[in-house]
Design a protein around this motif. Structure first.
Motif, PDB file in Angstrom:
ATOM      1  N   THR A 245       0.089  12.714   1.328  1.00 19.98           N
ATOM      2  CA  THR A 245       1.032  11.949   0.509  1.00 19.98           C
ATOM      3  C   THR A 245       1.717  10.867   1.331  1.00 19.98           C
ATOM      4  O   THR A 245       1.862   9.721   0.883  1.00 19.98           O
ATOM      5  N   GLU A 246       2.143  11.205   2.553  1.00 20.13           N
ATOM      6  CA  GLU A 246       2.789  10.218   3.424  1.00 20.13           C
ATOM      7  C   GLU A 246       1.825   9.104   3.812  1.00 20.13           C
ATOM      8  O   GLU A 246       2.188   7.922   3.849  1.00 20.13           O
ATOM      9  N   ALA A 247       0.574   9.480   4.130  1.00 26.09           N
ATOM     10  CA  ALA A 247      -0.426   8.468   4.483  1.00 26.09           C
ATOM     11  C   ALA A 247      -0.706   7.539   3.317  1.00 26.09           C
ATOM     12  O   ALA A 247      -0.951   6.338   3.515  1.00 26.09           O
ATOM     13  N   LEU A 248      -0.651   8.070   2.095  1.00 27.84           N
ATOM     14  CA  LEU A 248      -0.853   7.234   0.909  1.00 27.84           C
ATOM     15  C   LEU A 248       0.299   6.242   0.755  1.00 27.84           C
ATOM     16  O   LEU A 248       0.090   5.075   0.388  1.00 27.84           O
ATOM     17  N   GLU A 249       1.531   6.684   1.047  1.00 27.08           N
ATOM     18  CA  GLU A 249       2.683   5.784   0.988  1.00 27.08           C
ATOM     19  C   GLU A 249       2.534   4.647   1.990  1.00 27.08           C
ATOM     20  O   GLU A 249       2.776   3.475   1.665  1.00 27.08           O
ATOM     21  N   VAL A 250       2.133   4.989   3.220  1.00 24.03           N
ATOM     22  CA  VAL A 250       1.972   3.981   4.266  1.00 24.03           C
ATOM     23  C   VAL A 250       0.854   3.008   3.905  1.00 24.03           C
ATOM     24  O   VAL A 250       0.977   1.791   4.087  1.00 24.03           O
ATOM     25  N   ALA A 251      -0.257   3.534   3.374  1.00 20.97           N
ATOM     26  CA  ALA A 251      -1.372   2.671   2.985  1.00 20.97           C
ATOM     27  C   ALA A 251      -0.981   1.745   1.834  1.00 20.97           C
ATOM     28  O   ALA A 251      -1.407   0.590   1.781  1.00 20.97           O
ATOM     29  N   ALA A 252      -0.160   2.233   0.900  1.00 24.05           N
ATOM     30  CA  ALA A 252       0.288   1.395  -0.214  1.00 24.05           C
ATOM     31  C   ALA A 252       1.129   0.222   0.292  1.00 24.05           C
ATOM     32  O   ALA A 252       1.010  -0.908  -0.219  1.00 24.05           O
ATOM     33  N   ILE A 253       1.959   0.458   1.290  1.00 18.76           N
ATOM     34  CA  ILE A 253       2.767  -0.623   1.856  1.00 18.76           C
ATOM     35  C   ILE A 253       1.877  -1.629   2.568  1.00 18.76           C
ATOM     36  O   ILE A 253       2.059  -2.849   2.448  1.00 18.76           O
ATOM     37  N   ARG A 254       0.889  -1.149   3.315  1.00 18.56           N
ATOM     38  CA  ARG A 254      -0.058  -2.056   3.958  1.00 18.56           C
ATOM     39  C   ARG A 254      -0.813  -2.883   2.928  1.00 18.56           C
ATOM     40  O   ARG A 254      -1.093  -4.064   3.132  1.00 18.56           O
ATOM     41  N   SER A 255      -1.153  -2.267   1.808  1.00 17.18           N
ATOM     42  CA  SER A 255      -1.850  -2.989   0.753  1.00 17.18           C
ATOM     43  C   SER A 255      -0.986  -4.110   0.193  1.00 17.18           C
ATOM     44  O   SER A 255      -1.478  -5.206  -0.108  1.00 17.18           O
ATOM     45  N   LEU A 256       0.314  -3.873   0.056  1.00 16.30           N
ATOM     46  CA  LEU A 256       1.218  -4.902  -0.444  1.00 16.30           C
ATOM     47  C   LEU A 256       1.288  -6.109   0.483  1.00 16.30           C
ATOM     48  O   LEU A 256       1.487  -7.235   0.032  1.00 16.30           O
ATOM     49  N   THR A 257       1.136  -5.876   1.780  1.00  9.68           N
ATOM     50  CA  THR A 257       1.191  -6.983   2.741  1.00  9.68           C
ATOM     51  C   THR A 257      -0.114  -7.758   2.800  1.00  9.68           C
ATOM     52  O   THR A 257      -0.192  -8.775   3.496  1.00  9.68           O
ATOM     53  N   GLY A 258      -1.152  -7.297   2.104  1.00 10.55           N
ATOM     54  CA  GLY A 258      -2.432  -7.993   2.094  1.00 10.55           C
ATOM     55  C   GLY A 258      -3.418  -7.495   3.116  1.00 10.55           C
ATOM     56  O   GLY A 258      -4.515  -8.048   3.232  1.00 10.55           O
ATOM     57  N   ASP A 259      -3.085  -6.444   3.883  1.00 12.11           N
ATOM     58  CA  ASP A 259      -4.018  -5.885   4.857  1.00 12.11           C
ATOM     59  C   ASP A 259      -5.151  -5.159   4.150  1.00 12.11           C
ATOM     60  O   ASP A 259      -4.966  -4.581   3.073  1.00 12.11           O
ATOM     61  N   ALA A 260      -6.322  -5.165   4.781  1.00 16.60           N
ATOM     62  CA  ALA A 260      -7.452  -4.410   4.242  1.00 16.60           C
ATOM     63  C   ALA A 260      -7.221  -2.925   4.489  1.00 16.60           C
ATOM     64  O   ALA A 260      -7.003  -2.498   5.623  1.00 16.60           O
ATOM     65  N   VAL A 261      -7.254  -2.119   3.434  1.00 14.11           N
ATOM     66  CA  VAL A 261      -7.042  -0.670   3.537  1.00 14.11           C
ATOM     67  C   VAL A 261      -8.370   0.013   3.239  1.00 14.11           C
ATOM     68  O   VAL A 261      -8.883  -0.063   2.124  1.00 14.11           O
ATOM     69  N   THR A 262      -8.929   0.664   4.250  1.00 17.46           N
ATOM     70  CA  THR A 262     -10.226   1.323   4.079  1.00 17.46           C
ATOM     71  C   THR A 262     -10.144   2.834   4.213  1.00 17.46           C
ATOM     72  O   THR A 262     -11.099   3.529   3.872  1.00 17.46           O
ATOM     73  N   ARG A 263      -9.020   3.355   4.700  1.00 14.04           N
ATOM     74  CA  ARG A 263      -8.889   4.796   4.879  1.00 14.04           C
ATOM     75  C   ARG A 263      -7.407   5.153   4.968  1.00 14.04           C
ATOM     76  O   ARG A 263      -6.544   4.284   5.135  1.00 14.04           O
ATOM     77  N   LEU A 264      -7.129   6.444   4.866  1.00 14.55           N
ATOM     78  CA  LEU A 264      -5.773   6.953   5.053  1.00 14.55           C
ATOM     79  C   LEU A 264      -5.615   7.344   6.515  1.00 14.55           C
ATOM     80  O   LEU A 264      -6.333   8.226   7.014  1.00 14.55           O
ATOM     81  N   ASP A 265      -4.696   6.698   7.203  1.00 16.17           N
ATOM     82  CA  ASP A 265      -4.482   6.931   8.637  1.00 16.17           C
ATOM     83  C   ASP A 265      -3.371   7.951   8.822  1.00 16.17           C
ATOM     84  O   ASP A 265      -2.282   7.799   8.276  1.00 16.17           O
ATOM     85  N   ALA A 266      -3.659   9.002   9.592  1.00 17.32           N
ATOM     86  CA  ALA A 266      -2.661  10.052   9.825  1.00 17.32           C
ATOM     87  C   ALA A 266      -1.681   9.694  10.935  1.00 17.32           C
ATOM     88  O   ALA A 266      -0.675  10.388  11.110  1.00 17.32           O
ATOM     89  N   LEU A 267      -1.952   8.637  11.707  1.00 21.20           N
ATOM     90  CA  LEU A 267      -1.049   8.249  12.791  1.00 21.20           C
ATOM     91  C   LEU A 267       0.146   7.491  12.230  1.00 21.20           C
ATOM     92  O   LEU A 267      -0.034   6.507  11.488  1.00 21.20           O
TER      93      LEU A 267
END
Length: 484
Positions: A245-267
């Motif tokens: 769930t936390e990784a999904l939150e972080v990936a959603a924020i990266r998506s808003l900035t226009g970054d390419a999101v290809t996986r859920l990063d646990a770091l």
């Protein structure tokens, strides 16, 4: 009936709102109008949709066309509505099956040649569609990977408007079209950053582990070259891995900035803005559509401010509210957006402008007034929100050239932090808190875990003399995290 409906998603911060896109034809002077509080980019969709339909070989209605975005009082921004507007337009003219488009969410920008271009924020948009009960979403080919990170949704990737039309029943020949792709994202090599590289800073390493175990904010003070940045960059590696769930939150924020999101990063993420960053760069903002700032990008991770006194005073004070609430509210004349901002703050500063004050064997040329002004750039309220204040000294030449490595590696520190956080979670299992850094002061002062009077005596006297504030008093009580 000359009305057709489909669905799109409007983003306000990381929150998505379902928007019903309805198109209607009337026997008036031919024209194309989009209503429902569109911004300028969305208002220009009329021409993009018209050209894309014609160049894709689709029949564009030659009557008065009105597209309404409902709810009408919700501001809509961006080019991500292009595909839904085009689909509703074609369906109202009979080129597409209305029942098919009504149950599908469409996200994407149209090129004049009919190709679908990627848009930012696809991940939170698809997540909002899934929560609203939709099971099918069509997105641009370049956004397919991040859209498929949301479970329970059938994601169809399309290269062009013609492919979307065929999926909804259009009798059309689809040519091989080269898809629009996002630039590849270059990830930093995390395996080169290990706590074992830190030499001669055993006290600092212990403080770093304590901060990670208790979720404490910290300040590192010391001369240039003492290893402050080196320590801060190793904090994310010893924090517990992000949950799904936390990784999904972080990936959603990266998506808003226009970054390419290809996986859920646990770091956990690590953000280190330059000291020339403005308050808007830290907290986020924008004139029409809100964009996340550095503190939002550091959500669930670490925000590191190197050369902290060199930041603008207004930018530093803007951190106070999110440090307390874990969220940042951005309010403008045309919109209001809320972003999550739960991060650990690490500040680093020199002892004076030249960096040599108090350093053995070095000469400081700064007058006392300059040293006081330099330290005073950090306001008292901000300092009160920092739990750990550590003085870091330079490592001697003999130790720096000895080739020795620290006895504590990142993996060992991560295990200690995990055990300490498990103990804290058990300690606070009947409360909404999970680490010491989240516990309010009154619970520590009056609860069952209150320290004995003999232990608190020096701290009580400092509070009575006014040497510490009540917030600083609570901060000291939070520090004794159990680091196993």
């Amino acid at each position: 009936m000359s009305t057709a409906r489909t669905w799109a998603v409007a983003l306000t911060g990381v929150d998505g709102h379902m928007v019903e896109v309805e198109a209607d034809l009337s026997n008036q002077t031919p024209g194309f109008q989009i209503i429902g509080l569109p911004d300028k980019a969305l208002g220009e969709a009329a021409q993009r949709v018209r050209n894309a339909c014609v160049n894709a070989g689709l029949d564009f209605p030659r009557r008065r066309l009105t597209v309404n975005l409902s709810p009408a009082n919700l501001p809509k921004a961006g080019s991500g509505f292009d595909l839904s507007v085009a689909v509703a337009t074609l369906a109202t003219g009979g080129a597409l099956r209305r029942e098919s488009v009504r149950s599908t969410v469409h996200i994407g920008e149209l090129g004049l040649d009919g190709r679908l271009r990627p848009v930012p924020g696809v991940l939170p948009a698809v997540y909002a569609a899934a929560r609203a009960g939709f099971t099918r979403v069509i997105v641009p080919h370049a956004n397919a990977t991040e859209a498929r990170l949301v479970p329970g949704v059938e994601v169809r990737a399309a290269v062009s408007l013609a492919e979307v039309a065929v999926a909804h029943g259009a009798d059309l020949e689809v040519d091989d079209t080269e898809p629009v792709v996002l630039p590849a994202r270059v990830d930093a090599a995390d395996d080169t950053v290990d706590l074992a590289d830190v030499i001669g800073q055993d006290e600092a390493v212990d403080a770093l582990i304590t901060a990670a175990a208790g979720g404490h904010h910290m300040m590192l003070s010391g001369p240039p070259g003492a290893g402050k940045t080196m320590l801060a960059r190793r904090l994310p590696g010893i924090l517990p891995p992000l949950t799904e769930t936390e990784a999904l939150e972080v990936a959603a924020i990266r998506s808003l900035t226009g970054d390419a999101v290809t996986r859920l990063d646990a770091l956990p993420p690590f953000e280190a803005p330059h000291h020339t960053a403005s308050a808007a760069a830290l907290v986020g903002g924008g004139s029409r559509a809100p964009r996340p700032g550095a503190i939002v990008r550091a959500h669930r991770g670490v925000l590191f401010l190197d050369e902290t006194p060199e930041f603008q005073r207004a930018a530093l004070d803007a951190l106070r509210q999110p440090l307390e609430s874990g969220r940042i509210e951005i309010v403008r004349a045309g919109f209001a957006a809320s972003f999550p901002a739960q991060f650990q703050l690490v500040l680093a500063m020199n002892p004076c402008p030249c960096g040599n004050y108090g350093v053995r064997g070095a000469e400081c040329a700064c007058p006392p007034a300059a040293i006081r002004r330099y330290a005073g750039r950090l306001s008292g309220p901000l300092r009160d929100r920092v739990d750990i204040d550590l003085q870091v000294a330079r490592v001697s030449a003999s130790r720096a050239t000895s080739g020795e490595r620290s006895t504590m590696s990142t993996s060992e520190a991560r295990e200690r932090v995990a055990r300490a956080r498990a103990a804290a979670a058990e300690r606070w299992r009947a409360s909404p808190w999970r680490v010491n850094g989240e516990v309010p002061g009154e619970r520590l002062r009056q609860g069952a875990l209150r320290l004995p009077p003999a232990v608190r005596a020096p701290l009580d006297r400092a509070l009575e003399r006014g040497a510490v504030t009540l917030r600083a008093y609570d901060r000291v009580l939070r520090i004794p995290s159990i680091v196993l």
